[in-house]
Motif scaffolding. Sequence first.
Motif, PDB file in Angstrom:
ATOM      1  N   PHE A 255       0.828  -1.204   0.000  1.00 39.75           N
ATOM      2  CA  PHE A 255       0.000   0.000   0.000  1.00 39.75           C
ATOM      3  C   PHE A 255       0.866   1.260   0.000  1.00 39.75           C
ATOM      4  CE2 PHE A 255      -2.277   3.337   2.386  1.00 39.75           C
ATOM      5  CZ  PHE A 255      -3.388   3.480   1.570  1.00 39.75           C
ATOM      6  N   PHE A 256       1.698   1.390   1.044  1.00 38.95           N
ATOM      7  CA  PHE A 256       2.497   2.608   1.168  1.00 38.95           C
ATOM      8  C   PHE A 256       3.577   2.686   0.090  1.00 38.95           C
ATOM      9  CE2 PHE A 256       0.903   2.042   5.543  1.00 38.95           C
ATOM     10  CZ  PHE A 256       0.296   3.276   5.715  1.00 38.95           C
ATOM     11  N   GLY A 257       4.133   1.536  -0.281  1.00 38.32           N
ATOM     12  CA  GLY A 257       5.150   1.538  -1.322  1.00 38.32           C
ATOM     13  C   GLY A 257       4.596   1.974  -2.658  1.00 38.32           C
ATOM     14  N   SER A 258       3.376   1.527  -2.983  1.00 36.16           N
ATOM     15  CA  SER A 258       2.749   1.938  -4.249  1.00 36.16           C
ATOM     16  C   SER A 258       2.512   3.444  -4.275  1.00 36.16           C
ATOM     17  CB  SER A 258       1.430   1.189  -4.440  1.00 36.16           C
ATOM     18  OG  SER A 258       1.641  -0.204  -4.515  1.00 36.16           O
ATOM     19  N   LEU A 259       1.995   3.978  -3.159  1.00 40.80           N
ATOM     20  CA  LEU A 259       1.799   5.433  -3.079  1.00 40.80           C
ATOM     21  C   LEU A 259       3.135   6.172  -3.187  1.00 40.80           C
ATOM     22  CD1 LEU A 259      -0.843   5.808  -0.210  1.00 40.80           C
ATOM     23  CD2 LEU A 259      -1.203   6.078  -2.662  1.00 40.80           C
ATOM     24  N   GLY A 260       4.151   5.613  -2.516  1.00 40.70           N
ATOM     25  CA  GLY A 260       5.468   6.252  -2.540  1.00 40.70           C
ATOM     26  C   GLY A 260       6.064   6.283  -3.929  1.00 40.70           C
ATOM     27  N   ILE A 261       5.996   5.177  -4.640  1.00 39.38           N
ATOM     28  CA  ILE A 261       6.554   5.125  -5.999  1.00 39.38           C
ATOM     29  C   ILE A 261       5.806   6.076  -6.916  1.00 39.38           C
ATOM     30  CG2 ILE A 261       6.788   3.639  -8.037  1.00 39.38           C
ATOM     31  CD1 ILE A 261       7.366   1.321  -6.102  1.00 39.38           C
ATOM     32  N   LEU A 300       7.308  13.373  -0.355  1.00 39.03           N
ATOM     33  CA  LEU A 300       6.205  12.517   0.077  1.00 39.03           C
ATOM     34  C   LEU A 300       6.425  11.068  -0.358  1.00 39.03           C
ATOM     35  CD1 LEU A 300       3.030  14.715  -0.594  1.00 39.03           C
ATOM     36  CD2 LEU A 300       3.970  14.023   1.618  1.00 39.03           C
ATOM     37  N   GLY A 301       6.988  10.884  -1.548  1.00 39.80           N
ATOM     38  CA  GLY A 301       7.267   9.537  -2.026  1.00 39.80           C
ATOM     39  C   GLY A 301       8.240   8.816  -1.110  1.00 39.80           C
ATOM     40  N   VAL A 302       9.285   9.515  -0.691  1.00 43.34           N
ATOM     41  CA  VAL A 302      10.264   8.915   0.215  1.00 43.34           C
ATOM     42  C   VAL A 302       9.609   8.602   1.561  1.00 43.34           C
ATOM     43  CG1 VAL A 302      12.396   9.324   1.493  1.00 43.34           C
ATOM     44  CG2 VAL A 302      12.229  10.018  -0.910  1.00 43.34           C
ATOM     45  N   LEU A 303       8.758   9.515   2.058  1.00 39.54           N
ATOM     46  CA  LEU A 303       8.084   9.295   3.338  1.00 39.54           C
ATOM     47  C   LEU A 303       7.138   8.096   3.276  1.00 39.54           C
ATOM     48  CD1 LEU A 303       7.281  12.965   4.438  1.00 39.54           C
ATOM     49  CD2 LEU A 303       8.994  11.429   5.407  1.00 39.54           C
ATOM     50  N   PHE A 304       6.354   8.000   2.200  1.00 34.99           N
ATOM     51  CA  PHE A 304       5.459   6.848   2.047  1.00 34.99           C
ATOM     52  C   PHE A 304       6.256   5.547   2.005  1.00 34.99           C
ATOM     53  CE2 PHE A 304       2.013   9.647   0.150  1.00 34.99           C
ATOM     54  CZ  PHE A 304       1.108   9.399   1.168  1.00 34.99           C
ATOM     55  N   PHE A 305       7.336   5.553   1.238  1.00 30.98           N
ATOM     56  CA  PHE A 305       8.150   4.339   1.108  1.00 30.98           C
ATOM     57  C   PHE A 305       8.756   3.949   2.460  1.00 30.98           C
ATOM     58  CE2 PHE A 305      11.528   1.597  -0.467  1.00 30.98           C
ATOM     59  CZ  PHE A 305      10.865   0.920  -1.492  1.00 30.98           C
ATOM     60  N   LEU A 309       8.274   0.534   4.768  1.00 32.09           N
ATOM     61  CA  LEU A 309       9.354  -0.271   5.325  1.00 32.09           C
ATOM     62  C   LEU A 309       9.183  -0.478   6.828  1.00 32.09           C
ATOM     63  CD1 LEU A 309      12.540   1.065   3.475  1.00 32.09           C
ATOM     64  CD2 LEU A 309      11.520  -1.212   3.286  1.00 32.09           C
ATOM     65  N   LEU A 310       8.829   0.612   7.533  1.00 37.65           N
ATOM     66  CA  LEU A 310       8.604   0.500   8.978  1.00 37.65           C
ATOM     67  C   LEU A 310       7.442  -0.449   9.278  1.00 37.65           C
ATOM     68  CD1 LEU A 310       9.050   4.231  10.079  1.00 37.65           C
ATOM     69  CD2 LEU A 310      10.597   2.318  10.536  1.00 37.65           C
ATOM     70  N   GLY A 311       6.384  -0.342   8.469  1.00 35.00           N
ATOM     71  CA  GLY A 311       5.250  -1.236   8.640  1.00 35.00           C
ATOM     72  C   GLY A 311       5.646  -2.689   8.443  1.00 35.00           C
ATOM     73  N   GLU A 312       6.481  -2.961   7.431  1.00 35.57           N
ATOM     74  CA  GLU A 312       6.944  -4.329   7.188  1.00 35.57           C
ATOM     75  C   GLU A 312       7.783  -4.842   8.365  1.00 35.57           C
ATOM     76  OE1 GLU A 312       6.495  -6.555   4.828  1.00 35.57           O
ATOM     77  OE2 GLU A 312       5.178  -5.360   3.542  1.00 35.57           O
ATOM     78  N   MET A 313       8.644  -3.964   8.895  1.00 37.02           N
ATOM     79  CA  MET A 313       9.483  -4.365  10.029  1.00 37.02           C
ATOM     80  C   MET A 313       8.634  -4.686  11.252  1.00 37.02           C
ATOM     81  SD  MET A 313      12.549  -1.571   9.513  1.00 37.02           S
ATOM     82  CE  MET A 313      13.401  -2.043  11.021  1.00 37.02           C
TER      83      MET A 313
END
Length: 337
Positions: A255-261, A300-305, A309-313
């Motif tokens: 979710f967040f990675g797609s928004l970030g990219i 914002l892209g870097v923040l979403f990404f 990552l934090l969510g995955e961890m």
Amino acid sequence: MNLQNLLIAPPQSFRVDISIVVPLFNESESLPELVAQIYQAVQKSSFAEFFGKTPSFEILFINDGSTDGSEVVIKKLLETHLEIKLISFRKNYGKSAGLDVGFKTASGRYVITMDADLQDNPYEIEALIRKLAEGYDLVSGWKKKRYDPLSKTLPSKLFNFVTGLVSGVHIHDFNCGLKAYRNEVVSSLDIYGEMHRYIPVLAKWNGFRISELAVEHRARKYGRTKFGLSRFIYGFLDLLTVVFISKYMKRPMHFFGSLGILSFISGLSINAYLTFEKIVNDMSVSNRPILFLGMLLMILGVLFFTTGLLGEMITKSFSRSEPYLIKETVNLDLPNT
């Protein structure tokens, strides 16, 4: 480790045939009439023929902090109706809390939920269970003809349309309190907030077969409705929660990675265009608002990404075995260690 510690399997035995779960808040006037109708509906001869006997049942009243003496009325009914059981909350927690406790307490092979205001017809119980017998796990009532004011029916139609559009579950009436379940469905659910509106969605996403059945809706005889327009606002917010948790709880980076990219590439494209304009046409870009938009999108892209990552961890750190829902096991001996 015993496999039962890892997997959620359907219960193997039931104390009664039917559990009727009735969450209530300030419905003292309707309770004696409701109980009489439930007894008549469950004990009628055609229903007994379906079960091969008069079905055993329990009525679970979940008193959600009533202040009108509903608890006293139920305790009086308990003296002559042994099938009645009562759970009383110390304060009002809402319908979802009542259903959640009722689901965890229900011991019937089939579980019926209905409201206590007599707008749901207990005589529909037989038709709902017969529909379950066709191979469905959940049958949701559809109040095809309603006796509510437009202030309730119009927002409800909009709510049902949006919920079906977002969830992909297409039934006419998510809000109908009259539903029938197999016990393994309610055993798999965790209801909170305003999630009771999305039980068909949660059940469908858990792999259960759902259907709906047109049921009689009756005009309110006593008291007044306990719900206002705010329930739809909270309901939509909970719909977003349901969608996010169901689809991305185990994979937040999707979710967040797609928004970030998407955000980073959009900002990078804008800044690349401005760079091209500067090199080729020698145009000034430092005072153009679009430059700041491009920079903002990249940040914002870097923040979403990073959030992904934090969510995955966090997910990996606190992950437990997936609670798979097992329909049946055949010729399987489970270790006890």
